[in-house]
Design a protein around this motif. Structure first.
Motif, short mmCIF file in Angstrom:
data_model
loop_
_atom_site.label_atom_id
_atom_site.label_comp_id
_atom_site.label_asym_id
_atom_site.label_seq_id
_atom_site.Cartn_x
_atom_site.Cartn_y
_atom_site.Cartn_z
N LEU B 25 31.48 15.81 47.02
CA LEU B 25 31.42 16.76 45.91
C LEU B 25 31.25 18.18 46.43
O LEU B 25 31.87 19.13 45.92
CB LEU B 25 30.28 16.41 44.95
CG LEU B 25 30.48 15.12 44.15
CD1 LEU B 25 29.24 14.79 43.33
CD2 LEU B 25 31.69 15.24 43.23
N PHE B 30 32.20 21.28 44.00
CA PHE B 30 31.34 21.09 42.83
C PHE B 30 29.93 21.58 43.16
O PHE B 30 29.34 21.18 44.17
CB PHE B 30 31.28 19.60 42.44
CG PHE B 30 32.53 19.11 41.79
CD1 PHE B 30 32.80 19.38 40.46
CD2 PHE B 30 33.46 18.37 42.51
CE1 PHE B 30 33.97 18.92 39.86
CE2 PHE B 30 34.63 17.91 41.92
CZ PHE B 30 34.87 18.19 40.59
N GLU B 31 29.39 22.43 42.29
CA GLU B 31 28.06 22.98 42.53
C GLU B 31 27.08 22.45 41.50
O GLU B 31 27.47 22.02 40.42
CB GLU B 31 28.10 24.50 42.47
CG GLU B 31 28.80 25.10 43.69
CD GLU B 31 29.00 26.60 43.58
OE1 GLU B 31 28.49 27.19 42.62
OE2 GLU B 31 29.70 27.15 44.45
N GLY B 32 25.81 22.46 41.85
CA GLY B 32 24.78 22.08 40.89
C GLY B 32 24.46 20.60 40.87
O GLY B 32 23.77 20.13 39.98
N VAL B 33 24.96 19.85 41.87
CA VAL B 33 24.60 18.43 41.98
C VAL B 33 23.52 18.32 43.04
O VAL B 33 23.75 18.64 44.21
CB VAL B 33 25.83 17.57 42.36
CG1 VAL B 33 25.42 16.11 42.49
CG2 VAL B 33 26.94 17.74 41.33
N GLU B 34 22.33 17.91 42.63
CA GLU B 34 21.18 17.93 43.54
C GLU B 34 21.01 16.62 44.30
O GLU B 34 20.53 16.60 45.42
CB GLU B 34 19.91 18.25 42.76
CG GLU B 34 19.95 19.68 42.21
CD GLU B 34 18.83 19.99 41.26
OE1 GLU B 34 18.17 19.05 40.76
OE2 GLU B 34 18.62 21.19 40.98
N ASP B 35 21.38 15.51 43.66
CA ASP B 35 21.25 14.22 44.35
C ASP B 35 22.20 13.23 43.70
O ASP B 35 22.52 13.34 42.51
CB ASP B 35 19.80 13.71 44.25
CG ASP B 35 19.54 12.55 45.22
OD1 ASP B 35 20.26 12.46 46.24
OD2 ASP B 35 18.62 11.76 44.97
N VAL B 36 22.64 12.27 44.49
CA VAL B 36 23.53 11.21 44.00
C VAL B 36 23.01 9.88 44.55
O VAL B 36 22.69 9.77 45.73
CB VAL B 36 24.98 11.41 44.48
CG1 VAL B 36 25.89 10.33 43.92
CG2 VAL B 36 25.50 12.78 44.10
#
Lengths: 80, 80
Positions: B25, B30-36
């Protein structure tokens, strides 16, 4: 904000993982299981706090990376 | 009766699939994804119509086959 994504094979698409589980359950002696389907489950932690923007972002992520739209469908649900 | 099972890695267990998605990501912008975190999602169609018996069956299936109790936890939900 947390997003939960389910990616599943579309109806009619062969699901070898589900079939393997089904056969293993029969081998192990579990009865009464008529069908098994396996999909993916993904949790995303997002910085975004606006639900509409978060859902739009996650749907774009699904369409771009997480799901193969030819054979898979996905659902998105959000939690605060 | 249909059962939905989520199998997820326990807190603190390294999740290489989730990390791979997270890195992809970032590479894709893609920004603003802190954890998956990625887990498994399994749907079971059961012949059993009694909810308590169905849940007991599915929990036994999870403990026997679907989840590795050392590193994974699972949740079961039932639908008519």
């Amino acid at each position: 904000m947390k997003a939960r994504v389910h990616v599943t094979l579309k109806q009619g698409v062969l699901d070898p993982q589900g079939r393997a589980i089904h056969q293993a359950l029969e081998t192990l002696g579990f009865e009464g299981v008529e069908d098994v389907r396996q999909g993916k489950y993904i949790e995303l932690d997002l910085a975004e706090t606006d639900a509409a923007k978060a859902e739009a972002l996650v749907r774009e992520i699904c369409a771009t990376l997480l799901a193969n739209p030819v054979i898979e469908s996905y659902t998105v649900s959000l939690q605060d």
